[in-house]
Design a protein around this motif. Structure first.
Motif, short mmCIF file in Angstrom:
data_model
loop_
_atom_site.label_atom_id
_atom_site.label_comp_id
_atom_site.label_asym_id
_atom_site.label_seq_id
_atom_site.Cartn_x
_atom_site.Cartn_y
_atom_site.Cartn_z
N LYS A 164 7.38 -3.15 5.65
CA LYS A 164 8.10 -1.99 5.12
C LYS A 164 9.61 -2.25 5.07
O LYS A 164 10.29 -1.92 4.08
N THR A 165 10.16 -2.86 6.12
CA THR A 165 11.59 -3.14 6.18
C THR A 165 12.03 -4.07 5.06
O THR A 165 13.07 -3.86 4.41
N LYS A 166 11.26 -5.12 4.80
CA LYS A 166 11.62 -6.07 3.74
C LYS A 166 11.62 -5.39 2.37
O LYS A 166 12.48 -5.67 1.52
N ILE A 167 10.67 -4.52 2.15
CA ILE A 167 10.62 -3.80 0.87
C ILE A 167 11.84 -2.89 0.72
O ILE A 167 12.49 -2.85 -0.32
N GLY A 201 9.22 4.91 0.16
CA GLY A 201 8.32 5.34 1.21
C GLY A 201 7.09 4.45 1.21
O GLY A 201 6.41 4.31 0.20
N VAL A 202 6.80 3.81 2.33
CA VAL A 202 5.66 2.90 2.43
C VAL A 202 4.68 3.48 3.45
O VAL A 202 5.04 3.67 4.62
N ASP A 251 -5.01 -0.19 3.30
CA ASP A 251 -4.65 0.40 2.01
C ASP A 251 -3.23 0.95 2.10
O ASP A 251 -2.93 1.74 3.02
N ILE A 252 -2.38 0.56 1.16
CA ILE A 252 -0.96 0.91 1.22
C ILE A 252 -0.54 1.62 -0.07
O ILE A 252 -0.88 1.17 -1.17
N ASP A 253 0.19 2.72 0.09
CA ASP A 253 0.79 3.43 -1.04
C ASP A 253 2.30 3.27 -0.97
O ASP A 253 2.91 3.49 0.08
N ILE A 254 2.90 2.90 -2.12
CA ILE A 254 4.35 2.75 -2.21
C ILE A 254 4.86 3.64 -3.34
O ILE A 254 4.85 3.24 -4.51
N PRO A 255 5.28 4.86 -3.03
CA PRO A 255 5.87 5.73 -4.04
C PRO A 255 7.38 5.50 -4.11
O PRO A 255 8.06 5.44 -3.08
N MET A 256 7.95 5.37 -5.34
CA MET A 256 9.38 5.11 -5.47
C MET A 256 9.88 5.53 -6.84
O MET A 256 9.09 5.81 -7.75
N ASN A 279 -1.04 0.22 -3.82
CA ASN A 279 -0.81 1.05 -5.00
C ASN A 279 0.67 1.38 -5.09
O ASN A 279 1.24 2.00 -4.18
N ILE A 280 1.31 0.96 -6.18
CA ILE A 280 2.72 1.24 -6.42
C ILE A 280 2.80 2.37 -7.44
O ILE A 280 2.23 2.27 -8.53
N GLN A 281 3.50 3.45 -7.07
CA GLN A 281 3.56 4.63 -7.91
C GLN A 281 5.01 5.07 -8.14
O GLN A 281 5.88 4.80 -7.30
N SER A 282 5.24 5.72 -9.27
CA SER A 282 6.55 6.33 -9.49
C SER A 282 6.61 7.63 -8.72
O SER A 282 5.61 8.09 -8.15
N ALA A 283 7.78 8.24 -8.70
CA ALA A 283 7.98 9.45 -7.90
C ALA A 283 7.12 10.61 -8.35
O ALA A 283 6.89 11.55 -7.59
#
Length: 399
Positions: A308-311, A320-321, A336-341, A372-376
């Motif tokens: 999370k820190t590296k991202i 938010g990770v 399972d990881i969600d990355i909303p940004m 899963n990488i998601q927009s806001a």
């Protein structure tokens, strides 16, 4: 690429078996499906490589007798998914995916399931007092529903409803040439973690209450109900001589961001109305980052925090990770990881996805991982999947 990613996305829902090269369907096998005294044409679906073992299913699809009812008994959507898919994992201990085929439960109707969820002193939907197989499995309330509301509230608190849902799954096996028959049944019993109740006074005012259920009390009541379920299932002529497995599930709280877990299972051999000994199931989910996750799984939590820190150091906007880790027998099974940004363009999505895939995934524990990488606005932007610790991750960027 689009076709392949579709298979990955639906593989967690479809009951198909993996183990075939390059996503090609094997030749479909025509069979005759035998149910009771009737026979009808059916097809066993081919095998698809999903990276996991799934049961093949029967075509045409036959809805279960209580299809759709689960959403009225189980509050948390995560619990609904885990209850169903976890029950299939348990089934594999007795019914191999190489030999058996999946079918939704055909023997417990919505009426029967609803009756079982009632209290022992409530009237059944059919109001048939002589049919004990329809009697409610939850404890009797002990007072009439039209009693003074304070008495009802006290009785609800003293005698909470434990059982919230009953899920049946059927497993078919090939019999002779071009025929299949019922080879086994798995029934899951799902239990409340908190019981919510209400009562009305003479003026029509409604009073709400709740009671947090003790895990040991749930386990005690659940095992008694499991034995009752076996006796009732054996009253059905079609289920007299097939092995039956009962699995017990503890739901999470309503607002939980992780699902509950199975905690025990027992089986009765073909023709037996007596369950064997209960085997404990050590199956847990933890959220990363969280106090509970760090306290229970410190090493994995630290690896996730490094990830999370590296991202967050790489991307100028806040990221938010959130990770959901599944543990089986104390060992991490998958993550399972969600990355909303907030992205400012597709080029940023591509650059960020490349960074996560090539530079950061090595920080994570060596287990199957889905990111899963998601927009806001919760729009999917990219998907990264590593089926096992040694495989190269598959990457898809949505257009």
């Amino acid at each position: 690429m689009i076709k392949r990613i579709s298979l990955i996305l639906i593989s967690s829902l479809l009951i198909l078996s993996g183990c075939m090269g390059k996503d090609k369907l094997q030749k479909e096998e025509e069979v005759v499906k035998k149910k009771g005294k009737t026979e009808e044409k059916a097809i066993i679906t081919g095998e698809i490589n999903t990276g996991e073992k799934y049961y093949r299913s029967i075509v045409p699809f036959e809805p279960g007798g209580a299809r759709g009812l689960i959403k009225y008994g189980v509050d948390n959507r995560l619990d609904i998914n885990e209850f169903e898919l976890g029950l299939m994992r348990i089934a594999q201990d007795n019914f191999s995916t190489d030999k058996y085929y999946y079918q939704e439960g055909q023997y417990l109707s919505s009426t029967t399931v609803n009756n079982w969820l009632k209290r022992a002193d409530e009237k059944t939907a059919k109001n048939n007092k002589t049919d004990m197989t329809q009697k409610g499995l939850n404890p009797a309330l002990g007072v009439k529903q039209d009693a003074p509301y304070k008495q009802v509230m006290a009785a609800e608190d003293k005698h909470p409803k434990y059982l919230s849902y009953v899920l049946e799954q059927n497993y078919l096996v090939q019999s002779g040439n071009d025929k299949v028959k019922l080879g086994g049944v798995v029934v899951g019993l799902s239990f409340n973690s908190t019981y919510y109740y209400k009562a009305m006074d003479k003026a029509g005012l409604i009073y709400n209450g709740s009671k947090k259920l003790n895990a040991s009390d749930v386990s005690r009541e659940a095992k008694k109900m499991g034995q009752q379920v076996i006796h009732r299932l054996r009253q059905n002529q079609a289920l007299k001589n097939v092995p039956i497995t009962i699995a017990l599930y503890q739901e999470a709280e309503k607002e939980s961001v992780t699902p509950g877990h199975f905690f025990a299972t027992a089986s009765a051999g073909a023709g037996s109305s007596q369950l064997g000994s209960w085997d404990k199931i050590d199956d847990r989910y933890y959220l990363f980052p969280s106090k509970d996750g760090t306290a229970a799984q410190r090493d994995d939590a630290e690896k996730f925090n490094n990830f999370k820190t590296k991202i967050q150091d790489y991307f100028p906007n806040y990221v938010g990770v959130i990770g959901k880790a599944h543990y089986r027998d104390g060992n991490l099974n998958r993550l399972d990881i969600d990355i909303p940004m907030q992205f400012q363009g597709k080029a940023e999505v591509i650059s960020f996805t490349q960074y996560v895939t090539s530079s950061v995934m090595k920080e994570l524990p060596t287990v199957p991982v889905t990111i899963n990488i998601q927009s806001a606005v919760n729009k999917p932007e990219a998907l990264i999947v590593r089926d096992d610790a040694n495989s190269e991750p598959f990457v898809h960027i949505y257009k």
